[in-house]
Design a protein around this motif. Structure first.
Motif, PDB file in Angstrom:
ATOM      1  N   CYS A   1       9.512  10.516  -0.355  1.00  0.00           N
ATOM      2  CA  CYS A   1      10.998  10.104  -1.628  1.00  0.00           C
ATOM      3  C   CYS A   1       9.646  10.177  -2.390  1.00  0.00           C
ATOM      4  N   GLY A   2      10.960   9.894  -4.127  1.00  0.00           N
ATOM      5  CA  GLY A   2      10.105  10.041  -5.701  1.00  0.00           C
ATOM      6  C   GLY A   2       8.525  10.976  -5.086  1.00  0.00           C
ATOM      7  N   THR A   3       8.233   9.968  -5.905  1.00  0.00           N
ATOM      8  CA  THR A   3       7.041  10.957  -6.419  1.00  0.00           C
ATOM      9  C   THR A   3       5.974  12.135  -5.726  1.00  0.00           C
ATOM     10  N   SER A   4       6.275  11.272  -3.791  1.00  0.00           N
ATOM     11  CA  SER A   4       5.817  11.960  -3.680  1.00  0.00           C
ATOM     12  C   SER A   4       6.305  13.277  -2.678  1.00  0.00           C
TER      13      SER A   4
ATOM     14  N   ILE B   1       4.822  13.249   3.687  1.00  0.00           N
ATOM     15  CA  ILE B   1       3.877  13.159   2.314  1.00  0.00           C
ATOM     16  C   ILE B   1       4.355  11.322   1.474  1.00  0.00           C
ATOM     17  N   SER B   2       3.189  10.139   1.620  1.00  0.00           N
ATOM     18  CA  SER B   2       3.084   9.194   0.866  1.00  0.00           C
ATOM     19  C   SER B   2       2.154   8.650   0.952  1.00  0.00           C
ATOM     20  N   GLN B   3       2.130   7.550  -0.330  1.00  0.00           N
ATOM     21  CA  GLN B   3       1.155   7.049  -1.260  1.00  0.00           C
ATOM     22  C   GLN B   3       0.749   5.970   0.070  1.00  0.00           C
ATOM     23  N   SER B   4       2.080   4.981   0.020  1.00  0.00           N
ATOM     24  CA  SER B   4       1.642   3.767   1.095  1.00  0.00           C
ATOM     25  C   SER B   4       1.516   4.350   2.413  1.00  0.00           C
ATOM     26  N   GLY B   5       2.042   5.212   2.949  1.00  0.00           N
ATOM     27  CA  GLY B   5       2.185   5.051   4.740  1.00  0.00           C
ATOM     28  C   GLY B   5       3.276   4.575   5.055  1.00  0.00           C
ATOM     29  N   GLU B   6       3.959   3.203   3.791  1.00  0.00           N
ATOM     30  CA  GLU B   6       4.816   2.551   5.092  1.00  0.00           C
ATOM     31  C   GLU B   6       6.103   2.972   4.448  1.00  0.00           C
ATOM     32  N   THR B   7       6.733   3.652   3.310  1.00  0.00           N
ATOM     33  CA  THR B   7       7.294   3.976   2.755  1.00  0.00           C
ATOM     34  C   THR B   7       8.712   4.282   4.175  1.00  0.00           C
ATOM     35  N   ALA B   8       9.635   3.211   4.392  1.00  0.00           N
ATOM     36  CA  ALA B   8      10.697   3.038   5.349  1.00  0.00           C
ATOM     37  C   ALA B   8      11.416   4.345   5.963  1.00  0.00           C
TER      38      ALA B   8
ATOM     39  N   GLY C   1      -0.202  -0.063  -9.626  1.00  0.00           N
ATOM     40  CA  GLY C   1       0.763   0.230 -11.082  1.00  0.00           C
ATOM     41  C   GLY C   1       2.054   0.981 -10.156  1.00  0.00           C
ATOM     42  N   VAL C   2       3.217   0.564 -10.326  1.00  0.00           N
ATOM     43  CA  VAL C   2       4.552   1.042  -9.914  1.00  0.00           C
ATOM     44  C   VAL C   2       4.554   2.867  -9.563  1.00  0.00           C
ATOM     45  N   ALA C   3       4.301   2.899 -10.855  1.00  0.00           N
ATOM     46  CA  ALA C   3       4.365   4.469 -11.317  1.00  0.00           C
ATOM     47  C   ALA C   3       2.862   5.488 -10.475  1.00  0.00           C
ATOM     48  N   SER C   4       3.583   5.834  -9.868  1.00  0.00           N
ATOM     49  CA  SER C   4       2.500   6.725  -8.722  1.00  0.00           C
ATOM     50  C   SER C   4       1.769   8.099  -9.616  1.00  0.00           C
ATOM     51  N   THR C   5       0.671   7.501  -9.771  1.00  0.00           N
ATOM     52  CA  THR C   5      -0.162   8.724 -10.819  1.00  0.00           C
ATOM     53  C   THR C   5      -1.068   9.694  -9.661  1.00  0.00           C
TER      54      THR C   5
ATOM     55  N   THR D   1      -4.003  13.738  -6.206  1.00  0.00           N
ATOM     56  CA  THR D   1      -4.253  14.066  -5.108  1.00  0.00           C
ATOM     57  C   THR D   1      -4.049  14.546  -4.214  1.00  0.00           C
ATOM     58  N   GLN D   2      -2.294  14.532  -3.601  1.00  0.00           N
ATOM     59  CA  GLN D   2      -1.363  14.860  -2.570  1.00  0.00           C
ATOM     60  C   GLN D   2      -1.213  16.102  -3.170  1.00  0.00           C
ATOM     61  N   LEU D   3      -1.442  16.562  -4.463  1.00  0.00           N
ATOM     62  CA  LEU D   3      -1.551  17.783  -4.765  1.00  0.00           C
ATOM     63  C   LEU D   3      -2.331  18.685  -3.961  1.00  0.00           C
TER      64      LEU D   3
ATOM     65  N   ALA E   1      10.472  13.506 -15.714  1.00  0.00           N
ATOM     66  CA  ALA E   1      11.117  13.032 -16.121  1.00  0.00           C
ATOM     67  C   ALA E   1      11.495  11.393 -14.722  1.00  0.00           C
ATOM     68  N   LEU E   2      10.941  11.371 -14.183  1.00  0.00           N
ATOM     69  CA  LEU E   2      10.386  10.326 -13.323  1.00  0.00           C
ATOM     70  C   LEU E   2       9.627   9.351 -13.374  1.00  0.00           C
ATOM     71  N   LYS E   3       8.592   9.553 -14.629  1.00  0.00           N
ATOM     72  CA  LYS E   3       7.081   8.926 -14.750  1.00  0.00           C
ATOM     73  C   LYS E   3       8.445   7.714 -15.578  1.00  0.00           C
ATOM     74  N   LEU E   4       9.129   8.969 -17.229  1.00  0.00           N
ATOM     75  CA  LEU E   4       9.593   8.360 -18.271  1.00  0.00           C
ATOM     76  C   LEU E   4      10.313   7.167 -17.857  1.00  0.00           C
ATOM     77  N   LYS E   5      11.085   7.675 -16.829  1.00  0.00           N
ATOM     78  CA  LYS E   5      12.224   6.903 -17.018  1.00  0.00           C
ATOM     79  C   LYS E   5      12.028   5.782 -16.088  1.00  0.00           C
ATOM     80  N   GLU E   6      10.969   5.647 -14.711  1.00  0.00           N
ATOM     81  CA  GLU E   6      10.914   4.004 -14.094  1.00  0.00           C
ATOM     82  C   GLU E   6       9.937   3.320 -15.233  1.00  0.00           C
ATOM     83  N   ILE E   7       9.506   3.866 -15.662  1.00  0.00           N
ATOM     84  CA  ILE E   7       9.078   2.625 -17.140  1.00  0.00           C
ATOM     85  C   ILE E   7       9.222   2.613 -18.204  1.00  0.00           C
TER      86      ILE E   7
ATOM     87  N   SER F   1       5.700  -0.454  -3.237  1.00  0.00           N
ATOM     88  CA  SER F   1       5.802   0.019  -1.856  1.00  0.00           C
ATOM     89  C   SER F   1       7.391  -0.247  -1.203  1.00  0.00           C
ATOM     90  N   VAL F   2       8.071   0.763  -0.594  1.00  0.00           N
ATOM     91  CA  VAL F   2       9.747   0.768  -0.121  1.00  0.00           C
ATOM     92  C   VAL F   2      10.005   0.860   0.929  1.00  0.00           C
ATOM     93  N   THR F   3       9.704  -0.794   1.798  1.00  0.00           N
ATOM     94  CA  THR F   3       9.413  -0.813   3.078  1.00  0.00           C
ATOM     95  C   THR F   3      11.007  -1.541   3.797  1.00  0.00           C
TER      96      THR F   3
HETATM   97  O1  M6R Z   1       4.510   5.061  -0.731  1.00  0.00           O
HETATM   98  P1  M6R Z   1       5.431   6.592  -1.065  1.00  0.00           P
HETATM   99  O2  M6R Z   1       4.841   7.776  -1.773  1.00  0.00           O
HETATM  100  O3  M6R Z   1       5.757   6.761   0.275  1.00  0.00           O
HETATM  101  O4  M6R Z   1       6.598   5.682  -1.817  1.00  0.00           O
HETATM  102  C1  M6R Z   1       7.525   7.032  -2.577  1.00  0.00           C
HETATM  103  C2  M6R Z   1       8.138   6.399  -3.883  1.00  0.00           C
HETATM  104  O5  M6R Z   1       8.820   5.379  -3.222  1.00  0.00           O
HETATM  105  C3  M6R Z   1       7.465   6.257  -4.806  1.00  0.00           C
HETATM  106  O6  M6R Z   1       6.990   7.684  -5.295  1.00  0.00           O
HETATM  107  C4  M6R Z   1       8.155   6.626  -5.836  1.00  0.00           C
HETATM  108  O7  M6R Z   1       8.821   6.824  -6.451  1.00  0.00           O
HETATM  109  C5  M6R Z   1       7.328   5.532  -7.471  1.00  0.00           C
HETATM  110  N1  M6R Z   1       7.483   4.190  -7.820  1.00  0.00           N
HETATM  111  C6  M6R Z   1       7.314   6.675  -8.188  1.00  0.00           C
HETATM  112  O8  M6R Z   1       6.525   6.984  -9.891  1.00  0.00           O
END
Ligand code: M6R
Length: 608
Positions: free
Chosen positions: A299-302, A345-352, A397-401, A406-408, A483-489, A604-606
């Motif tokens: 999802c999202g940045t991932s 692919i997930s930063q948090s590993g908990e995205t529902a 930070g909510v905006a993933s950077t 590192t995922q790439l 575009a995602l970074k600009l819109k979200e913050i 973290s969108v659980t």
């Molecule tokens: O933890 P995750 O990588 O699974 O999260 C996925 C998205 O919720 C996350 O990348 C979201 O789009 C970020 N806020 C983007 O900056």
């Protein structure tokens, strides 16, 4: 997303709860609250502001047992009456993460039994349900277990009772929760970072677990009610890595941490002479021989990282790859193939959504699963056979950077390993790519030096309402990420298009009010991109071009060029991400938005 902290101790737990909530602030929330047991009574404080406001409101609150919560509204608007904890009959208090799907039906039943509802939340039914069992003489554990049996949906909960001064109950199903074990004091939290000040000893609760927590003991019961042992681990999360330090925002700190995060992530290959499948786990060698396609779910940045990987995997490794938004895949009727490598692919590993998509893929008979993730003990890691840990460190930070870059790096390694196994990478090419990877942290450092120029450029975006991002090929997903970074913050409406698609519609939007940001690497598509930029200029669009050295794109009226280093080949998307992150950051800073906790979003969108 919502955060939970709970504590029982032979000292006042209010400072522990508040500090824990502060540590969870990064997850995003719109209200906060806590409740303690004090002389046989529940004492509650709630606030729609920041945790600092709750701290003021609870200055006279004292107790040796308490639960606390940061809420991210799902059912009912953000307001004090909807903030957790929720009480029943001044006897039972509950905090809850997740969504109870059958709450309306339960609410009707409980209203019929005389319970009055004071909020619009789904959580309140849990409090009344537990109370309805508790008043029949069941223990707090039994009453909670009986209530949970009636719930449909996802939850992590903490429960206390006014007449039970040193015991509480916690449970999880679908939402993360862990138990922190101290010296004659115990804790729960939805995230280990909340407990670092009080303990490092942690038990990760499993799906369906219910735990009874006392001062110097705890008992865990599994989903079937059996008493179980779960391993006690020592968390390696560093306390310093979640501190802001000298930076003004976590996002800026995390942007600047990227050279180190990449170096850490690539450590395993930095000293090795060749690439091995074992980078992805002991069973990777066998699994990679059995697959002939890749399915990426995120999802999202991932998801944007996955989109870049698709170009790499098909071009370098010659393996077919599909990238799907996890929330769509889980509900789509797809054609499953057991020879698929399912990569989440997930930063948090908990995205529902990603977790559910992974389980859906498995349920279709696709058993070769690989998680690329930043959190070692997360659900996605635990539920995948193979794993690659991005070693970005905690991302607050909510905006993933730094998670994205590192995922790439991890996805590029995957590409190279698969290419090598498929006979598409000779020794010379392998060494060349390894050399480029080792050089990546310093190359990235050089791009960070553009920050002062980008800060200046950002001034021109502050009064804009829309922005268009363009890229081609490998860099189209980078335009999407920008575009995602600009819109979200910054809350500026931003869209990304592959530049060749402009003339098929979006060109109609271009006028002098529409800034157009172009990612311009010096690759085989450069001349095509230049023609697309001409199309924009001819319609009066203002161009902001991030151009590699030697692209021969020069600044002129209406064309602002930011000079990037020489073209970095296949790794170019990683470098081109940095200026777009900085641009979003400085625009948001100048607009005065809450950079680290943008409105309506959670880290973290659980929940679904
Ligand atoms: O933890 P995750 O990588 O699974 O999260 C996925 C998205 O919720 C996350 O990348 C979201 O789009 C970020 N806020 C983007 O900056």
């Amino acid at each position: 997303m919502c955060g939970i902290v709970g504590a029982v101790a032979k000292r006042n737990v209010v400072p522990i709860l508040l500090q824990g909530l502060q540590r969870l602030e990064y997850r995003g929330y719109d209200s906060a609250g806590l409740v303690v047991v004090n002389e046989g009574k529940l004492q509650r404080a709630r606030s729609t502001g920041r945790v600092s406001e709750l701290t003021q409101k609870s200055s006279t609150t004292l107790g040796e047992l308490g639960i606390a919560h940061t809420r991210w509204a799902t059912h009912g608007v953000p307001s004090e009456r909807n903030a957790h904890p929720h009480l029943s009959s001044e006897q039972i208090a509950v905090v809850h993460n997740g969504i109870i799907e059958n709450y309306e039906e339960l609410k009707q039943k409980l209203s019929g039994q005389g319970y009055a509802f004071t909020s619009d939340t789904d959580t309140e039914v849990i409090a009344h349900l537990i109370h309805s069992h508790y008043k029949q003489g069941k223990s707090l554990l039994e009453a909670t277990q009986a209530a949970l049996a009636e719930l449909v949906g996802a939850y992590a909960i903490g429960v206390i009772a006014a007449d039970n001064a040193h015991q509480f109950i916690a449970a999880r199903k679908g939402s993360p929760l862990l138990l922190g074990v101290g010296d004659k004091e115990n804790f729960v939290a939805s995230d280990m970072s909340a407990l670092l000040a009080v303990t490092r000893n942690v038990v990760y609760l499993e799906e369906g677990d219910v735990v009874e927590i006392n001062l110097d003991s705890y008992r865990i019961f599994d989903a079937k009610g059996n008493l179980v042992n779960r391993p006690l681990m020592v968390s390696e999360l560093s306390n310093d890595s979640v501190e802001l330090g000298a930076y003004r925002h976590y996002m800026l700190k995390e942007i600047y941490e990227q050279p180190q995060a990449l170096a850490n992530t690539l450590e395993a290959v930095c000293n090795s002479k060749s690439l091995v499948p074992g980078l992805f786990g002991a069973e990777a060698n066998e699994a990679f021989q059995l697959i002939d396609r890749v399915l990426i779910l995120a999802c999202g940045t991932s998801h944007n990282a996955g989109m870049v990987a698709r170009y790499w995997l098909e071009e370098i490794a010659g393996i077919p790859c599909i990238v799907e938004i996890a929330s769509e895949y889980r509900y789509r009727t797809s054609v499953a193939d057991p020879k698929t490598l399912v990569v989440t692919i997930s930063q948090s590993g908990e995205t529902a959504d990603t977790l559910a998509a992974l389980n859906h893929a498995k349920s279709l008979g696709q058993q070769h699963t690989l998680a690329i993730c930043n959190v070692p003990e997360s659900a996605i890691i635990r539920q995948s056979k193979l794993r690659f840990l991005t070693r970005a460190g905690p991302e607050i930070g909510v905006a993933s950077t730094k998670a994205f870059t590192t995922q790439l790096a991890g996805l590029f390694l995957l590409t190279l390993v698969l290419a090598k196994m498929r006979g598409r990478l000779n020794g010379e090419q392998e060494q060349k790519f390894l050399h480029e990877l080792r050089h990546l942290p310093s190359a990235l450092q050089a791009v960070l030096n553009l920050a002062p120029d980008i800060e200046k450029l950002a001034e021109q975006f502050v009064n804009k309402h829309h922005a268009l991002f363009l890229g081609r090929g490998l860099h189209y997903p980078i335009a999407q990420e920008g575009a995602l970074k600009l819109k979200e913050i910054s809350y500026i409406h931003a869209e990304a298009y592959p530049a060749g698609e402009l003339k098929h519609g979006p060109l109609a939007l271009v006028d002098k009010e529409m800034p157009v940001i172009a990612v311009a690497p010096n690759d085989t598509l450069l001349e095509k991109l230049k023609s697309n930029l001409q199309e924009v200029r001819a319609r009066g669009g203002e161009l902001y071009v991030f151009a590699d050295a030697n692209t021969k794109i020069a600044s002129s009226e209406g064309v602002h060029v930011m000079q990037m280093p020489e073209h970095a080949g296949f790794l170019s998307p990683i470098l081109h991400t940095i200026p777009l992150q900085l641009l979003a950051y400085y625009v948001a800073l100048q607009k005065g938005t809450d950079v680290d906790k943008p409105r309506n979003l959670a880290k973290s969108v659980t929940v679904e």
